[in-house]
Write a protein that holds these residues in place. Structure first.
Motif, PDB file in Angstrom:
ATOM      1  N   ILE A  25       0.836  -1.202   0.000  1.00 20.73           N
ATOM      2  CA  ILE A  25       0.000   0.000   0.000  1.00 20.73           C
ATOM      3  C   ILE A  25       0.868   1.248   0.000  1.00 20.73           C
ATOM      4  CG2 ILE A  25      -1.587   1.362   1.424  1.00 20.73           C
ATOM      5  CD1 ILE A  25      -3.031  -0.796  -0.044  1.00 20.73           C
ATOM      6  N   MET A  26       1.948   1.236   0.808  1.00 21.27           N
ATOM      7  CA  MET A  26       2.845   2.386   0.836  1.00 21.27           C
ATOM      8  C   MET A  26       3.498   2.617  -0.529  1.00 21.27           C
ATOM      9  SD  MET A  26       2.644   3.753   3.794  1.00 21.27           S
ATOM     10  CE  MET A  26       0.896   3.325   3.597  1.00 21.27           C
ATOM     11  N   PHE A  27       3.891   1.537  -1.190  1.00 20.25           N
ATOM     12  CA  PHE A  27       4.471   1.648  -2.535  1.00 20.25           C
ATOM     13  C   PHE A  27       3.439   2.195  -3.516  1.00 20.25           C
ATOM     14  CE2 PHE A  27       5.022  -0.276  -6.741  1.00 20.25           C
ATOM     15  CZ  PHE A  27       6.289   0.209  -7.080  1.00 20.25           C
ATOM     16  N   LEU A  28       2.196   1.711  -3.394  1.00 20.20           N
ATOM     17  CA  LEU A  28       1.129   2.160  -4.279  1.00 20.20           C
ATOM     18  C   LEU A  28       0.824   3.638  -4.065  1.00 20.20           C
ATOM     19  CD1 LEU A  28      -0.765   0.870  -6.415  1.00 20.20           C
ATOM     20  CD2 LEU A  28      -2.469   0.635  -4.602  1.00 20.20           C
ATOM     21  N   VAL A  29       0.819   4.069  -2.784  1.00 22.02           N
ATOM     22  CA  VAL A  29       0.567   5.473  -2.484  1.00 22.02           C
ATOM     23  C   VAL A  29       1.663   6.347  -3.083  1.00 22.02           C
ATOM     24  CG1 VAL A  29       0.498   7.155  -0.604  1.00 22.02           C
ATOM     25  CG2 VAL A  29      -0.816   5.049  -0.432  1.00 22.02           C
ATOM     26  N   LYS A  30       2.904   5.873  -2.966  1.00 28.30           N
ATOM     27  CA  LYS A  30       4.025   6.660  -3.503  1.00 28.30           C
ATOM     28  C   LYS A  30       3.901   6.829  -5.007  1.00 28.30           C
ATOM     29  CE  LYS A  30       8.065   8.554  -4.010  1.00 28.30           C
ATOM     30  NZ  LYS A  30       8.265   9.975  -3.682  1.00 28.30           N
ATOM     31  N   LYS A  31       3.512   5.779  -5.719  1.00 28.29           N
ATOM     32  CA  LYS A  31       3.495   5.811  -7.177  1.00 28.29           C
ATOM     33  C   LYS A  31       2.186   6.360  -7.742  1.00 28.29           C
ATOM     34  CE  LYS A  31       7.591   4.046  -7.628  1.00 28.29           C
ATOM     35  NZ  LYS A  31       8.699   4.842  -8.165  1.00 28.29           N
ATOM     36  N   CYS A  32       1.079   6.140  -7.035  1.00 25.30           N
ATOM     37  CA  CYS A  32      -0.237   6.460  -7.618  1.00 25.30           C
ATOM     38  C   CYS A  32      -1.091   7.319  -6.699  1.00 25.30           C
ATOM     39  CB  CYS A  32      -0.992   5.177  -7.953  1.00 25.30           C
ATOM     40  SG  CYS A  32      -0.070   3.965  -8.898  1.00 25.30           S
ATOM     41  N   ALA A  33      -0.469   8.153  -5.863  1.00 20.02           N
ATOM     42  CA  ALA A  33      -1.246   8.954  -4.909  1.00 20.02           C
ATOM     43  C   ALA A  33      -2.245   9.858  -5.622  1.00 20.02           C
ATOM     44  CB  ALA A  33      -0.305   9.779  -4.027  1.00 20.02           C
ATOM     45  N   SER A  34      -1.821  10.470  -6.714  1.00 20.38           N
ATOM     46  CA  SER A  34      -2.731  11.377  -7.426  1.00 20.38           C
ATOM     47  C   SER A  34      -3.948  10.634  -7.957  1.00 20.38           C
ATOM     48  CB  SER A  34      -1.987  12.045  -8.592  1.00 20.38           C
ATOM     49  OG  SER A  34      -0.910  12.815  -8.126  1.00 20.38           O
ATOM     50  N   CYS A  35      -3.726   9.478  -8.575  1.00 16.67           N
ATOM     51  CA  CYS A  35      -4.847   8.693  -9.105  1.00 16.67           C
ATOM     52  C   CYS A  35      -5.787   8.254  -7.987  1.00 16.67           C
ATOM     53  CB  CYS A  35      -4.317   7.474  -9.857  1.00 16.67           C
ATOM     54  SG  CYS A  35      -3.344   7.878 -11.331  1.00 16.67           S
ATOM     55  N   LEU A  36      -5.213   7.854  -6.857  1.00 13.15           N
ATOM     56  CA  LEU A  36      -6.050   7.393  -5.746  1.00 13.15           C
ATOM     57  C   LEU A  36      -6.885   8.529  -5.184  1.00 13.15           C
ATOM     58  CD1 LEU A  36      -3.505   5.069  -3.883  1.00 13.15           C
ATOM     59  CD2 LEU A  36      -5.443   4.373  -5.282  1.00 13.15           C
ATOM     60  N   VAL A  37      -6.274   9.694  -4.990  1.00 10.14           N
ATOM     61  CA  VAL A  37      -7.010  10.831  -4.431  1.00 10.14           C
ATOM     62  C   VAL A  37      -8.127  11.265  -5.368  1.00 10.14           C
ATOM     63  CG1 VAL A  37      -6.836  13.279  -3.827  1.00 10.14           C
ATOM     64  CG2 VAL A  37      -5.118  11.667  -3.001  1.00 10.14           C
ATOM     65  N   TRP A  38      -7.816  11.437  -6.635  1.00 11.24           N
ATOM     66  CA  TRP A  38      -8.855  11.870  -7.570  1.00 11.24           C
ATOM     67  C   TRP A  38      -9.902  10.779  -7.773  1.00 11.24           C
ATOM     68  CZ3 TRP A  38      -9.457  16.709  -8.203  1.00 11.24           C
ATOM     69  CH2 TRP A  38      -8.358  17.572  -8.184  1.00 11.24           C
ATOM     70  N   GLY A  39      -9.508   9.529  -7.660  1.00 14.10           N
ATOM     71  CA  GLY A  39     -10.490   8.451  -7.724  1.00 14.10           C
ATOM     72  C   GLY A  39     -11.478   8.513  -6.584  1.00 14.10           C
ATOM     73  N   VAL A  40     -10.971   8.805  -5.370  1.00 13.19           N
ATOM     74  CA  VAL A  40     -11.859   8.949  -4.209  1.00 13.19           C
ATOM     75  C   VAL A  40     -12.797  10.133  -4.398  1.00 13.19           C
ATOM     76  CG1 VAL A  40     -11.906   9.511  -1.749  1.00 13.19           C
ATOM     77  CG2 VAL A  40     -10.293   7.809  -2.604  1.00 13.19           C
ATOM     78  N   LEU A  41     -12.289  11.242  -4.918  1.00 10.44           N
ATOM     79  CA  LEU A  41     -13.136  12.415  -5.138  1.00 10.44           C
ATOM     80  C   LEU A  41     -14.206  12.142  -6.192  1.00 10.44           C
ATOM     81  CD1 LEU A  41     -10.450  15.262  -5.067  1.00 10.44           C
ATOM     82  CD2 LEU A  41     -12.147  14.706  -3.305  1.00 10.44           C
ATOM     83  N   VAL A  99       1.913  15.686   0.505  1.00  8.84           N
ATOM     84  CA  VAL A  99       2.146  15.286   1.904  1.00  8.84           C
ATOM     85  C   VAL A  99       1.965  13.786   2.068  1.00  8.84           C
ATOM     86  CG1 VAL A  99       1.280  15.523   4.262  1.00  8.84           C
ATOM     87  CG2 VAL A  99       1.552  17.543   2.843  1.00  8.84           C
ATOM     88  N   ILE A 100       0.962  13.229   1.411  1.00  6.72           N
ATOM     89  CA  ILE A 100       0.722  11.786   1.497  1.00  6.72           C
ATOM     90  C   ILE A 100       1.914  11.023   0.918  1.00  6.72           C
ATOM     91  CG2 ILE A 100      -0.699   9.927   0.543  1.00  6.72           C
ATOM     92  CD1 ILE A 100      -3.097  11.831   0.819  1.00  6.72           C
ATOM     93  N   LYS A 101       2.447  11.498  -0.206  1.00  2.48           N
ATOM     94  CA  LYS A 101       3.641  10.859  -0.776  1.00  2.48           C
ATOM     95  C   LYS A 101       4.824  10.966   0.172  1.00  2.48           C
ATOM     96  CE  LYS A 101       2.665  11.504  -5.726  1.00  2.48           C
ATOM     97  NZ  LYS A 101       3.147  12.152  -6.980  1.00  2.48           N
TER      98      LYS A 101
END
Length: 597
Positions: free
Chosen positions: A200-216, A281-283
């Motif tokens: 999950i930490m690796f995924l957040v580092k690489k895809c944080a933008s996609c995850l955040v905008w996906g949640v929105l 910050v999340i990254k």
């Protein structure tokens, strides 16, 4: 008398009275990173914490000297004789429920408890039981197993339905044995949990933008969807989705959902830079947990210490609960009549236990925050050598009093909340007897109980940020809470958005890790013949898998969440000290290069 708005700035009795007051300037020594020159803070609360431990040990000694757990755990027969304890009953430590008349589906019979030498495992087995005149023999009607010194029928036995009301427990020993049989899978679930957490930490580092905008996008989609659902429900187009008979009410609710979506979309357009800050910050928090991975050992170690403390507390509380006069009530186990002094010690013991739990959590948060502060400012040259050891040493030698004060405040609020919840429950049950006065008291305690619940969440937020400021500045708890509050106040929009998105990330990641690891464990015990043929039911092992996986993942994600909060406050302090942030990790530097030119 003039109001505050009419007073001159020099006439404020306290600076906080000034509506324009935004807190004190940060200590300029923070330009070099976390302040190294620090002394002991809030010493009196550290002394009070040690006094509490002295009281806890004293209560434990009194309990061990006067209590008798045998009173609680050794059963009685129907004549009030305690099995394994009373005279002539020493050789019969088990209690067996026997029917002295006929038993069938329509007749309950005359049930009596006997003190027996051992629990019979089969039907029509002869078993020895004790009487005041000696040992006699009886023929059993059903097979049993030993559970808390009571011979209990298995749940699959037809006699269970006729005898279950006589027992105060319902768990099957076979279920608990299943946990022991699947211990290897439990260890594998722990390993899977840690692997998933790192993924999950690796995924957040690489895809944080996609995850955040996906949640929105999911957030906006749900608001719009619910709006259309209520709209068409009111028109009657969806016969299976009726939430009411009034088209007006359904249309109003639909408009509310759509309005929230529209306002949220406008706020998204106004604060899109803050969202990119949250992503950065999340990254950065993911980088922190990767670079200073040793910090995860701290909450895991504290969790192990708290398990040991829990065992000690349960042991001493068990003796304390038995410090009274037993009253037999025609069941295998008696009720203990406790005097007011013992009740007071039980309450004190419980409050001390909660305070210790909060202190352990506070110490863990402080160590993580301290390590994260060092990691943040090491980009400016601060020494990052052995940050975990250095943080633990600082916490114990300099700031244990501040941590004790913060945890005591949370304990006091929790006791207040528990009191109001208990009174609300009592008056809610008494409404039927006196609907007037009791109903008013129920509403009063329920209303203020809700306020205390909200207040507790606010206090937790304040104390957590106070620990971060203690780690950064080395000041006392109250000064750190004051500085942390106004630092957040000066950057409230960025903090609100980043904390909100970070909380969503932590919660979703925790649930995803726990559910995935638990599901893998469940598949293994049900599909591998070695386990599926030995266990009686997969339910309790699966529940145990969920407990350990969610616990481990929450520990890991709490470190991650604390990292987010600490990095954000460090970034805000960095900006105020240097006008523009100077000591920033790579993720934040990319944000500054793109949006702060």
């Amino acid at each position: 008398m003039s109001n505050n708005a009419q007073l001159l700035p020099s006439e404020w009795e306290y600076p906080e009275q000034n509506p324009d007051y935004k807190g004190n300037d940060l200590d300029r020594r923070l330009e070099q990173g976390p302040i190294e020159d620090r002394g002991c803070t809030d010493c009196i609360w550290c002394i009070l914490y040690l006094i509490m431990w002295g009281g806890l040990i004293t209560i434990g000694i009194i309990a061990l000297s006067n209590g008798s757990p045998d009173t609680l755990f050794l059963p009685y027969n129907s004549d009030g004789q305690q099995c394994g304890v009373s005279e002539n009953f020493e050789s019969c430590p088990y209690s067996y429920l026997m029917n002295t008349t006929q038993i069938d589906d329509t007749q309950n019979g005359n049930f009596q408890f006997y003190c027996v030498v051992s629990c019979p495992s089969n039907v029509n087995e002869q078993v020895n039981y004790c009487t005041v005149n000696g040992i006699e023999t009886l023929d059993t009607l059903y097979g049993t197993y030993d559970y808390m010194s009571v011979c209990s029928p298995y749940k699959s036995d037809p006699y269970w339905d006729l005898t279950k009301d006589f027992f105060t427990f319902t768990a099957s020993e076979a279920d608990f044995q299943d946990i022991g049989k699947t211990w290897a899978i439990s260890l594998f679930v722990c390993v899977i949990t840690l692997i998933l957490a790192n993924f999950i930490m690796f995924l957040v580092k690489k895809c944080a933008s996609c995850l955040v905008w996906g949640v929105l996008i999911l957030y906006f989609s749900l608001l719009i969807l619910f709006g259309f659902l209520f709209y068409y429900s009111g028109k009657g187009d969806f016969s299976n989705a009726h939430f009411g008979n009034s088209y007006g009410w359904c249309l109003t609710i639909a408009i509310i959902f759509w309005s929230i979506a529209g306002i949220s979309f406008l706020m998204l357009g106004c604060y899109y830079k803050r969202i990119y800050l949250a992503i950065a910050v999340i990254k950065a928090a993911a980088d922190f947990t990767r670079d200073v991975w040793q910090v995860v050992i701290v909450p895991l170690s504290i969790f192990g210490v708290m398990i040991a403390f829990l065992i000690f507390w349960i042991y001493s509380t068990t003796y304390l609960m038995s410090y009274g006069s037993p009253e037999y009530n025609k069941t295998p186990f008696p009720e203990i009549d406790l005097n007011s002094g013992v009740i007071g010690m039980i309450i004190g013991n419980s409050v001390a236990f909660y305070w210790n739990c909060q202190f352990a959590m506070a110490f863990s948060q402080y160590v993580v925050a301290s390590c994260c502060c060092m990691w943040y400012f090491h980009h400016m040259g601060v020494n990052l050598h052995r940050p975990v050891f250095k943080s633990i040493k600082r916490g114990l030698m300099h700031h244990s009093g501040s941590l004790a004060l913060g945890s005591l405040i949370l304990t006091f609020v929790a006791v207040l909340r528990f009191t109001f919840d208990l009174l609300h429950k009592i008056f809610k049950q008494g409404v039927q007897q006196n609907k007037g006065a009791t109903g008013c008291l129920k509403c009063w305690f329920g209303y203020y109980g809700c306020i205390i619940h909200c207040f507790e969440r606010f206090i937790r937020f304040i104390t957590q940020n106070a620990y971060i400021m203690v780690a950064m500045t080395g000041k006392s708890f109250c000064k750190s809470a004051h500085d942390g509050y106004y630092l957040i106040f000066r950057h409230k929009t960025a903090v609100a958005i980043t904390d909100g998105i970070g909380e969503i990330f932590s919660t979703l990641a925790n649930l995803s890790i726990g559910i995935t690891a638990t599901f893998i464990g469940f598949i293994m015990i049900t599909q591998i013949d070695h386990y599926s043929n030995q266990i009686s039911s997969p339910v309790l092992p699966t529940v145990f898998f969920a407990f350990i996986s969610l616990t481990l993942s929450s520990i890991f994600m709490n470190v991650y969440g604390m990292g987010i909060d600490t990095i954000l406050l460090c970034y805000m302090a960095d900006r105020e000290l240097f006008s523009t942030a100077k000591s920033v990790p790579q993720s934040l530097q990319e944000f500054l290069d793109k949006y702060q030119k």
